[in-house]
Motif scaffolding. Sequence first.
Motif, short mmCIF file in Angstrom:
data_model
loop_
_atom_site.label_atom_id
_atom_site.label_comp_id
_atom_site.label_asym_id
_atom_site.label_seq_id
_atom_site.Cartn_x
_atom_site.Cartn_y
_atom_site.Cartn_z
N GLU A 107 0.85 -1.19 0.00
CA GLU A 107 0.00 0.00 0.00
C GLU A 107 0.88 1.24 0.00
OE1 GLU A 107 -2.58 2.17 3.34
OE2 GLU A 107 -3.51 0.32 2.64
N PHE A 108 0.52 2.19 -0.84
CA PHE A 108 1.25 3.44 -0.91
C PHE A 108 0.29 4.60 -0.70
CE2 PHE A 108 2.33 7.22 -3.41
CZ PHE A 108 3.57 7.54 -2.87
N GLN A 109 0.75 5.59 0.07
CA GLN A 109 -0.02 6.82 0.25
C GLN A 109 0.93 8.00 0.05
OE1 GLN A 109 -1.88 7.49 4.10
NE2 GLN A 109 -3.57 8.56 3.11
N GLY A 110 0.56 8.87 -0.91
CA GLY A 110 1.39 10.03 -1.20
C GLY A 110 1.17 10.49 -2.62
N THR A 111 2.21 11.09 -3.21
CA THR A 111 2.11 11.60 -4.58
C THR A 111 3.10 10.86 -5.47
OG1 THR A 111 3.79 13.33 -4.30
CG2 THR A 111 1.52 13.88 -3.68
N THR A 112 2.77 10.81 -6.77
CA THR A 112 3.64 10.23 -7.77
C THR A 112 3.63 11.16 -8.99
OG1 THR A 112 2.09 8.97 -9.14
CG2 THR A 112 2.74 8.00 -7.01
N PRO A 113 4.55 10.95 -9.95
CA PRO A 113 4.54 11.80 -11.14
C PRO A 113 3.25 11.72 -11.96
CG PRO A 113 6.68 10.77 -10.89
CD PRO A 113 5.78 10.14 -9.88
N LEU A 114 2.45 10.66 -11.78
CA LEU A 114 1.20 10.53 -12.53
C LEU A 114 -0.03 10.77 -11.67
CD1 LEU A 114 1.60 7.53 -15.01
CD2 LEU A 114 2.17 9.94 -15.31
N SER A 115 0.14 11.02 -10.38
CA SER A 115 -1.04 11.25 -9.55
C SER A 115 -1.65 12.60 -9.92
CB SER A 115 -0.68 11.21 -8.07
OG SER A 115 0.25 12.21 -7.72
N GLY A 116 -2.92 12.59 -10.23
CA GLY A 116 -3.60 13.78 -10.73
C GLY A 116 -4.25 13.47 -12.06
N TRP B 269 5.42 -14.98 9.03
CA TRP B 269 4.85 -13.65 8.78
C TRP B 269 6.01 -12.67 8.66
CZ3 TRP B 269 3.73 -9.90 13.18
CH2 TRP B 269 3.31 -8.65 12.68
N VAL B 270 6.04 -11.94 7.55
CA VAL B 270 7.09 -10.96 7.31
C VAL B 270 6.47 -9.57 7.37
CG1 VAL B 270 8.87 -10.16 5.72
CG2 VAL B 270 8.27 -12.59 5.80
N HIS B 271 6.95 -8.77 8.31
CA HIS B 271 6.46 -7.40 8.46
C HIS B 271 7.54 -6.43 8.00
CE1 HIS B 271 4.66 -3.76 9.95
NE2 HIS B 271 5.69 -3.54 10.74
N PHE B 272 7.21 -5.64 6.96
CA PHE B 272 8.11 -4.62 6.45
C PHE B 272 7.88 -3.32 7.21
CE2 PHE B 272 7.66 -7.72 3.20
CZ PHE B 272 8.81 -7.70 2.42
N VAL B 273 8.94 -2.74 7.72
CA VAL B 273 8.85 -1.45 8.39
C VAL B 273 8.38 -0.42 7.36
CG1 VAL B 273 10.13 0.35 9.61
CG2 VAL B 273 10.66 -2.08 10.02
N ASP B 274 7.47 0.46 7.75
CA ASP B 274 6.98 1.50 6.84
C ASP B 274 8.17 2.24 6.23
OD1 ASP B 274 4.51 0.68 7.61
OD2 ASP B 274 3.96 2.53 8.66
N ARG B 275 8.15 2.39 4.90
CA ARG B 275 9.26 3.05 4.20
C ARG B 275 8.79 4.38 3.64
NH1 ARG B 275 14.34 1.15 2.02
NH2 ARG B 275 15.55 3.07 1.86
N THR B 276 9.32 5.47 4.19
CA THR B 276 9.00 6.82 3.72
C THR B 276 10.02 7.23 2.67
OG1 THR B 276 8.03 7.41 5.86
CG2 THR B 276 8.65 9.22 4.40
N VAL B 277 9.53 7.72 1.53
CA VAL B 277 10.42 8.12 0.44
C VAL B 277 10.10 9.54 0.00
CG1 VAL B 277 10.76 5.78 -0.39
CG2 VAL B 277 8.88 7.13 -1.30
N LEU C 131 9.80 11.36 -14.54
CA LEU C 131 8.51 10.73 -14.20
C LEU C 131 8.72 9.42 -13.45
CD1 LEU C 131 6.49 11.36 -17.48
CD2 LEU C 131 6.63 12.78 -15.44
N ARG C 132 9.58 9.45 -12.46
CA ARG C 132 9.84 8.25 -11.65
C ARG C 132 9.87 8.63 -10.18
NH1 ARG C 132 16.02 6.45 -11.41
NH2 ARG C 132 15.11 5.65 -9.50
N GLY C 133 9.89 7.60 -9.32
CA GLY C 133 9.93 7.82 -7.89
C GLY C 133 8.58 8.21 -7.32
N ALA C 134 8.58 8.66 -6.07
CA ALA C 134 7.36 9.03 -5.37
C ALA C 134 7.72 9.78 -4.10
CB ALA C 134 6.53 7.79 -5.03
N ASN C 135 6.73 10.49 -3.56
CA ASN C 135 6.84 11.11 -2.24
C ASN C 135 5.71 10.54 -1.39
OD1 ASN C 135 8.96 12.73 -3.12
ND2 ASN C 135 7.66 14.50 -3.53
N GLY C 136 6.05 9.73 -0.41
CA GLY C 136 5.01 9.15 0.41
C GLY C 136 5.52 7.99 1.23
N VAL C 137 4.61 7.06 1.58
CA VAL C 137 4.94 5.94 2.46
C VAL C 137 4.48 4.64 1.82
CG1 VAL C 137 4.63 4.94 4.76
CG2 VAL C 137 4.69 7.43 4.48
N PHE C 138 5.38 3.64 1.79
CA PHE C 138 5.06 2.28 1.35
C PHE C 138 4.88 1.41 2.59
CE2 PHE C 138 7.30 3.78 -2.45
CZ PHE C 138 6.46 3.31 -3.47
#
Length: 453
Positions: A80-89, A415-423, A431-438
């Motif tokens: 799950e990702f929450q934030g902005t991407t180059p195509l969000s909008g 069970w594998v839990h990934f620590v929230d990754r903020t980028v 048009l790559r990358g993102a600003n948000g949390v995975f």
Amino acid sequence: MRKWLWCVLLLSALPGLRGVCHGAGFKVSEQGAKAMGMGNAFAAQADDPSALYFNPAGIAFLPGIQVNLGALGIMVPQTEFQGTTPLSGTPPLDTGTAVVTERSRRDVVIAPNFYASYTLEGLPLSFGLGINAIFPLSKSWDDSSVFRNQVQIASIKPINFQPTVAYRFDALNLGVAAGIDITYAQVSLQRSLYSPAVTPTAPAPPFGAYELGSLGLDGTATDLGYNLGFLWKPRRALSFGLAYRSKITLDIRGEANLLATTPTGLGAIGLADSALFPYTRARASSDASTSITLPDTLDLAVAWRPTERLTLEFDATRTGWSSFERLEFHFDSPEFASFNHQPELRNWRDVWSYKFGGQYEVNPRLALRAGYSFDDSPVPDHTVDPLLPDADRHSFSVGAGIANTLGTLDLAYMWVHFVDRTVHNQDMATLRGANGVFRSDAYLLAANLNLKF
């Protein structure tokens, strides 16, 4: 002038070379149910044929003929990702600022494994063969996802063959082993293409996200490496393990196909973009090749039996991900000529993982197991993306072994839990990358049947 498309192609190749993220980077360490039940802390026990993966010296202590058949089922994380991407909008102009919530598709990967060992009668010499999948992948985002220009579908179907020979020094209670890794992999991916400029060959305002078409890539590689193992049992209650697996350079060769669906896409492959839109499409193809150096690994392990029924183990694994410095492709077609020899830095780093596990033998027919491991992510912040939204992870496992005179059935759950990754690496120029949390979690099931003859 076409650097944006070059970056896209480089990024598109990455999913085909990563695993499902249950070891450092894209290595899948769950290669046997017994070991997985103990958090993969197994290199100092190595007492069934799956030792061929964890510490091949273990087969030096296995009597007769033993065959181990199994499979690992991976419920691929619904990232799950929450934030902005180059195509969000709303492309092409109103992009990069709208906050969205996006989820990848769920999937299940089945990775079978096979191990066999044979120890000669009267000689302390053993032979083994392991067949497994160390880098399986299935990752996909919806076709309408805000990540569609970075990845839609990516998969890798690998198979690794490991012939091994081991020798036991009885006077020292020491086993040594050496083997060859023969890795074959099929890679495939699909994604949409976008350009930050309406005329890719001569960028000019207004800048945004202009659709080009779609990209597909298929390739294969077959390459060699080697592995070494040492297992020393100085006392009945104590053992030490050391295992090393070499780097493997994958020379990937395949074909890239680009279907241009807009005037912008036609210009991207060097064709006139004056054709009537949207009725004209054009396809460009090229042979493609690249080389990726997979990391070497070093395992250090100690196992202790404080009682006859209880076994405890601690392993530390170093993975040399600094070998993954960059990606660089070569294309044979003149339509792709300007994309050649333009490396993209990855700059991954060497990391350690730490594994704790234990087994308690309730009786000769039943053993209970549990384990925990921590993996440090090798991926720096500036290269985290939807292709590999990697993060530090905590893994918790339980398992059981059910035995009779013929062999043992081993079962495990993890069970594998990934620590929230903020980028914060969104780049509107490429048009790559993102600003948000995975955010991600994964669930694994494993079963192995070990038969003795």
